[in-house]
Every structure is written in C-alpha cells, then in structure tokens.
Design a protein around this motif. Structure first.
Motif, PDB file in Angstrom:
ATOM      1  N   VAL A  42       0.868  -1.182   0.000  1.00 37.25           N
ATOM      2  CA  VAL A  42       0.000   0.000   0.000  1.00 37.25           C
ATOM      3  C   VAL A  42       0.897   1.222   0.000  1.00 37.25           C
ATOM      4  N   TYR A  43       0.807   2.012  -1.078  1.00 42.56           N
ATOM      5  CA  TYR A  43       1.665   3.191  -1.229  1.00 42.56           C
ATOM      6  C   TYR A  43       0.788   4.397  -1.513  1.00 42.56           C
ATOM      7  N   ASN A  44       0.838   5.402  -0.637  1.00 44.45           N
ATOM      8  CA  ASN A  44      -0.005   6.590  -0.768  1.00 44.45           C
ATOM      9  C   ASN A  44      -1.480   6.222  -0.912  1.00 44.45           C
ATOM     10  N   GLY A  45      -1.881   5.180  -0.169  1.00 44.38           N
ATOM     11  CA  GLY A  45      -3.279   4.781  -0.176  1.00 44.38           C
ATOM     12  C   GLY A  45      -3.669   3.904  -1.349  1.00 44.38           C
ATOM     13  N   ILE A  46      -2.750   3.659  -2.286  1.00 46.56           N
ATOM     14  CA  ILE A  46      -3.034   2.812  -3.446  1.00 46.56           C
ATOM     15  C   ILE A  46      -2.533   1.395  -3.163  1.00 46.56           C
ATOM     16  N   ILE A  47      -3.380   0.413  -3.389  1.00 51.84           N
ATOM     17  CA  ILE A  47      -2.997  -0.981  -3.144  1.00 51.84           C
ATOM     18  C   ILE A  47      -2.300  -1.530  -4.396  1.00 51.84           C
ATOM     19  N   LEU A  48      -1.097  -2.027  -4.227  1.00 55.25           N
ATOM     20  CA  LEU A  48      -0.322  -2.602  -5.320  1.00 55.25           C
ATOM     21  C   LEU A  48      -0.283  -4.113  -5.141  1.00 55.25           C
ATOM     22  N   THR A  49      -0.532  -4.833  -6.220  1.00 52.18           N
ATOM     23  CA  THR A  49      -0.356  -6.285  -6.202  1.00 52.18           C
ATOM     24  C   THR A  49       0.519  -6.661  -7.373  1.00 52.18           C
ATOM     25  N   GLN A  50       0.903  -7.914  -7.417  1.00 54.13           N
ATOM     26  CA  GLN A  50       1.821  -8.329  -8.478  1.00 54.13           C
ATOM     27  C   GLN A  50       1.138  -8.472  -9.837  1.00 54.13           C
ATOM     28  N   SER A  51      -0.182  -8.455  -9.860  1.00 54.63           N
ATOM     29  CA  SER A  51      -0.872  -8.662 -11.124  1.00 54.63           C
ATOM     30  C   SER A  51      -1.500  -7.385 -11.688  1.00 54.63           C
ATOM     31  N   VAL A  52      -1.675  -6.355 -10.837  1.00 55.75           N
ATOM     32  CA  VAL A  52      -2.310  -5.117 -11.282  1.00 55.75           C
ATOM     33  C   VAL A  52      -1.302  -3.981 -11.208  1.00 55.75           C
ATOM     34  N   LYS A  53      -1.198  -3.201 -12.291  1.00 55.20           N
ATOM     35  CA  LYS A  53      -0.182  -2.150 -12.307  1.00 55.20           C
ATOM     36  C   LYS A  53      -0.718  -0.831 -12.863  1.00 55.20           C
ATOM     37  N   ARG A  54      -2.022  -0.644 -12.860  1.00 55.70           N
ATOM     38  CA  ARG A  54      -2.578   0.614 -13.376  1.00 55.70           C
ATOM     39  C   ARG A  54      -3.296   1.323 -12.236  1.00 55.70           C
ATOM     40  N   TYR A  55      -2.836   2.537 -11.928  1.00 59.85           N
ATOM     41  CA  TYR A  55      -3.358   3.244 -10.764  1.00 59.85           C
ATOM     42  C   TYR A  55      -3.646   4.696 -11.107  1.00 59.85           C
ATOM     43  N   PRO A  56      -4.915   5.054 -11.312  1.00 62.33           N
ATOM     44  CA  PRO A  56      -5.235   6.463 -11.595  1.00 62.33           C
ATOM     45  C   PRO A  56      -4.810   7.356 -10.424  1.00 62.33           C
ATOM     46  N   GLY A  57      -4.169   8.472 -10.755  1.00 62.65           N
ATOM     47  CA  GLY A  57      -3.805   9.436  -9.734  1.00 62.65           C
ATOM     48  C   GLY A  57      -2.723   8.966  -8.778  1.00 62.65           C
ATOM     49  N   PHE A  58      -1.945   7.993  -9.202  1.00 62.47           N
ATOM     50  CA  PHE A  58      -0.884   7.464  -8.323  1.00 62.47           C
ATOM     51  C   PHE A  58       0.185   8.546  -8.118  1.00 62.47           C
ATOM     52  N   VAL A  59       0.439   8.905  -6.857  1.00 61.89           N
ATOM     53  CA  VAL A  59       1.402   9.973  -6.556  1.00 61.89           C
ATOM     54  C   VAL A  59       2.799   9.378  -6.447  1.00 61.89           C
ATOM     55  N   THR A  60       3.672   9.781  -7.319  1.00 64.48           N
ATOM     56  CA  THR A  60       5.019   9.211  -7.343  1.00 64.48           C
ATOM     57  C   THR A  60       5.967  10.068  -6.526  1.00 64.48           C
ATOM     58  N   LYS A  61       5.882   9.919  -5.243  1.00 57.45           N
ATOM     59  CA  LYS A  61       6.740  10.681  -4.344  1.00 57.45           C
ATOM     60  C   LYS A  61       7.372   9.732  -3.344  1.00 57.45           C
ATOM     61  N   GLU A  62       8.673   9.923  -3.079  1.00 63.06           N
ATOM     62  CA  GLU A  62       9.356   9.024  -2.162  1.00 63.06           C
ATOM     63  C   GLU A  62       8.749   9.118  -0.767  1.00 63.06           C
ATOM     64  N   GLY A  63       8.708   7.989  -0.107  1.00 63.67           N
ATOM     65  CA  GLY A  63       8.133   7.925   1.238  1.00 63.67           C
ATOM     66  C   GLY A  63       8.247   6.516   1.766  1.00 63.67           C
ATOM     67  N   THR A  64       7.132   5.982   2.236  1.00 71.38           N
ATOM     68  CA  THR A  64       7.118   4.615   2.739  1.00 71.38           C
ATOM     69  C   THR A  64       5.903   3.881   2.198  1.00 71.38           C
ATOM     70  N   ALA A  65       6.002   2.568   2.183  1.00 73.25           N
ATOM     71  CA  ALA A  65       4.895   1.723   1.753  1.00 73.25           C
ATOM     72  C   ALA A  65       4.708   0.614   2.782  1.00 73.25           C
ATOM     73  N   ILE A  66       3.481   0.151   2.906  1.00 78.09           N
ATOM     74  CA  ILE A  66       3.177  -0.958   3.815  1.00 78.09           C
ATOM     75  C   ILE A  66       3.086  -2.229   2.980  1.00 78.09           C
ATOM     76  N   VAL A  67       3.919  -3.211   3.298  1.00 75.16           N
ATOM     77  CA  VAL A  67       4.000  -4.435   2.505  1.00 75.16           C
ATOM     78  C   VAL A  67       3.585  -5.634   3.349  1.00 75.16           C
ATOM     79  N   THR A  68       2.841  -6.532   2.745  1.00 75.42           N
ATOM     80  CA  THR A  68       2.462  -7.783   3.403  1.00 75.42           C
ATOM     81  C   THR A  68       3.227  -8.922   2.731  1.00 75.42           C
ATOM     82  N   ILE A  69       3.937  -9.701   3.535  1.00 77.80           N
ATOM     83  CA  ILE A  69       4.700 -10.832   3.028  1.00 77.80           C
ATOM     84  C   ILE A  69       4.149 -12.106   3.669  1.00 77.80           C
TER      85      ILE A  69
END
Length: 456
Positions: free
Chosen positions: A413-440
């Motif tokens: 989860v980066y800037n409120g956008i959920i990223l998965t390995q199969s989906v890579k299209r995110y409207p309004g995705f803010v590309t700014k350095e920071g932190t992301a929450i990752v589930t392993i």
C-alpha cells in the motif's frame, strides 16, 4: 463830570468788565477743555492699555487653546487607529475556515469550522465494511494534524481492502520443542510449544501423567521429583490438538566415595645393607575415575522476535552439570534459512521457520524452533518509470530485497493505493518518495522505504 461822560465811562467800565468776564470765561473754558482733553487722553490711554492687555490675554488664551486642541486631535487620532487595529484583529480572529472530511465510502464525519491559525481536531477513525482505515491524506500525503489552518480544505480517508474474515488464524497443529528427555532428581527443564500456521494462537493446557515423578507448570516448566518415567502432555484448550514428551527421571549421576576399607600391616623397616644407600618406595594404587554421562540437553529461549539478516547465540544446558563429556554438535534443519556454528551462534539468513538442534556425544538432543520474520530494512519499493497513457497511467515498480527483485509478497500500500503483483494501473498514483506498507505471506504488515530510480 457830565452825564454823557459818566455814561461813556460807565459803558467803558462795563465793557471792560465784560471783556474781563469773557476772558475769564474763555480761560475757564480752555481749562475745562484741557481737563476734558486730559481726561479723554487718559481714558484713551487706559483704553489702549486695557485693549493691549486684553489682546495679549486673548492671544495667550488663543495660543493655549490652539495647543490644547492639537494635542486632543492627535490623541483622538491615536485612539481611532488603535480601535481600528483592534477591530481588524478581532475580525481576523473571528475568520473561520471550513474543514471537510471525505471518507471515500466510510461513515460521514462532521465538518469542522476552524479559526485562522487554529488546528484541526483529529476525528474518530471512519469505518468501512471490508476495508482497513490507513489514515487521513491531503494532496497525496499523510495529513499532519499539528499544522495550522490557513484556508478551507478537504482531507480524505485512505483504505486498504481486507478479507471479510476478521477471525484469528485457526490452529491446525502444534509442536513441542522435545519429544523425550532424561532428567535426574531435582533437575528442571523447559518445554516450548509452537503453533501452525505461523501467526496462529491458542490457549494450551499442560499436564503430567504422574506428579509424584515430575510436575509441569502452566508455562511448560518441568521439575523432576522421583525416579521413574512420566509423560508430559500439552493440548489446546478445546482438546483438538496435543503433543507429548516422555520424561525419564534417574538417580543423580555423581561419583560416590568408595566404602571399601583398606588395612595395612606394619612391617618393620629393613635396615639397609652396609654400603647400600638406596631405598625402595612403593607406588600408590590409582583409583579408576568414573565416567559421568549426559542425561539431558535443553536450549534456553529468550522469547525475542527474530528477524532476517541478524544473528543470535543459543545456550545449551547439559544435565548433570558434572557430566564428563559436554561436547555438543549443532545442526540446522534448513541452512538456506539459517546456519549454526559449533558454538551455537545462529545466522538468520532469510525469513521462515527453522529448527536448530544441539546433540551430545551420547545422543541426547534438544531442539529449538525459530520463526524468522522479514526485516523491513532489507526491502524497498522501487518506482522505475511509467508507461504511456493519461488516464489511467501505467506505473512500473518492483519490490527489491537487498537489490534483488523480490516476488514473494502479497501486496503493498503506497499513498493509499494498493499494489499487487498482477495489477499495475493506478489512476492518480502519486510518485513521491516515502514509505509503503508491505504484506509478506503470513508474517503481517511491514513498513518499507520507497525509492524513485527514474523520472516519473
């Protein structure tokens, strides 16, 4: 004197008298005029003097009055300016800004009116079915509620979709740190229990088949009381799963002093022969040393959470303490996850579950199960560019572990956008350095750094 002369003389005398009277009258008149003139002059002089004094006093009064008026006007102006400033300040303070909360599908949050330079009061976290609240955001960044408000604004809630099953992970099995062990009288040892899958939890109950031989407390600590064999059982509270450990309690393996008495017969000392200065000394008989064998091995557990990329040192306890040979051989069940050296130092190479075993020379063993968690410092989300298109834009990203592309992750989860390995299209995705929450996997959520390698 004739009558004509008398009349003439009388006339002359009368005329003179008249002249004298006229002259006297004139003189009197002149004096009166002079006196009057003096009086007039004096009056004029007095009037002039009075007029002058009056004018001076009037001028003085006028001057004093003028100065006093100027001061009053200046003071009045100052008072008016102060009142205007106070009024403006009061108006400024009374200025309110409207703060709206966009919950993006969550329950409504009441709008707040905040004075200029005031701060927004953090509202209660909104609720949305099937989602986990991440936080309040403004312009793609987490909003800082310590920020002073200077305008109307709207802050929005960001969500992370979660499973509708909010129950705890169900235990499918449990494992004991040891299946059997040998103890001597008054020895103590600790059994550890772990659950499957990782992250599952359950209450357990410990019991002993014969508390005269050995007891066990609620934490799995065993105490040997009497020679014999006993079974220690641990079971989930619902009784679905259980494991046992067989405990053999023996005598304390200590060397006892010999009870055999030796007698000696005194033999008279022989006098050495003449010329022979040597004496004969009898060597003492050596008592054979009894070997004390190892009866039990345990590994201490500090209870700390372990993470990959670190190392720990395990300590093994040998019973009895006076065992003759205390040498141990250490081994790992999976050296791709963790390795162990001859001194019990374990290097945690990657996340996972591994068993570390210590084995004595006579085959007594102890095993410690270690759950190794991912280390957030080793991971980062990398934005490597974006593709064509305007809405939505395709963003290219990777998650790396020590600069190697990492694929064993569930989501980020980066800037409120959920990223998965199969989906890579995110409207309004803010590309700014920071932190992301990752589930392993089953290891929970971890905060990792975000890095932008190319311009996006």
């Amino acid at each position: 004197m004739s009558g004509k002369q008398k009349k003439k003389t009388s006339k002359t005398t009368s005329s003179k008298n008249n002249n004298i009277n006229k002259k006297s009258s004139v003189e009197v008149n002149k004096k009166e005029v002079k006196v009057k003139d003096n009086i007039v002059k004096e009056e004029i002089k007095n009037d002039k003097s009075t007029s002058s004094t009056t004018r001076k006093e009037e001028v003085k009064v006028t001057n004093n009055s003028g100065g006093s008026l100027a001061s009053k006007i200046a003071l009045l102006i100052v008072i008016i300016v102060i009142l205007i400033l106070l009024f403006l300040k009061s108006c400024d303070k009374n200025e309110k800004y409207a703060i709206k909360f966009d919950t993006n599908g969550g329950n409504a949050i009441t709008e707040q009116l905040i004075s200029k330079d005031g701060k927004i009061k953090r509202p209660s976290d909104p609720v949305r079915e099937g989602y986990k609240f991440i936080g309040w955001f403004k312009d793609g960044e987490v909003y800082d509620f310590d920020t002073e408000v200077t305008s109307d604004m709207t802050i929005e809630a960001r969500w992370e979709k979660v499973s509708t099953d909010t129950s705890k992970k169900e235990v499918t099995d449990l494992t004991l740190s040891q299946d059997n062990m040998s103890l001597t009288l008054d020895d103590e040892s600790q059994l550890m229990v772990s659950f499957e899958p990782i992250g599952a939890e359950a209450e357990v109950v410990w019991s002993s088949s014969d508390e005269e031989i050995a007891t066990v407390d609620s934490t799995g600590k065993i105490k040997a009381l009497k020679e014999g064999t006993v079974t220690i059982t641990v079971a989930t509270k619902d009784g679905k799963y259980q494991k046992t450990c067989t405990i053999t309690v023996g005598k304390s393996a200590t060397t006892k002093p010999s009870t055999n008495k030796t007698t000696s017969t005194k033999t008279p000392a022989k006098t050495p022969a003449k010329g022979n200065n040597t004496t004969t000394t009898k060597k003492p008989t050596k008592t054979p040393t009894k070997t004390v064998t190892v009866t039990n091995v345990t590994i201490a557990d500090d209870g700390k959470v372990q993470s990959e990329g670190t190392s720990i040192s395990l300590t093994a306890n040998i019973s009895p303490k006076n065992a003759t040979n205390k040498k141990l051989t250490w081994s790992s069940s999976d050296e791709s996850i963790a390795t162990v050296d001859k001194n019990g130092k374990v290097t945690l190479k990657k996340y996972g579950v591994v068993k570390i075993t210590a084995k004595s020379n006579n085959g007594k063993t102890a095993t410690r199960t270690i759950t190794i968690y991912p280390n957030p410092a080793l991971y980062k989300l990398v934005l490597i560019g974006k593709g064509s298109g305007f809405s939505p834009i395709t963003y290219k990203f990777q998650i790396k572990r020590q600069n190697t592309v990492f694929t064993d992750w569930s989501k980020a989860v980066y800037n409120g956008i959920i990223l998965t390995q199969s989906v890579k299209r995110y409207p309004g995705f803010v590309t700014k350095e920071g932190t992301a929450i990752v589930t392993i996997g089953d290891y929970g959520n971890f905060t990792i750094d975000v890095e932008i390698q190319t311009e996006v």
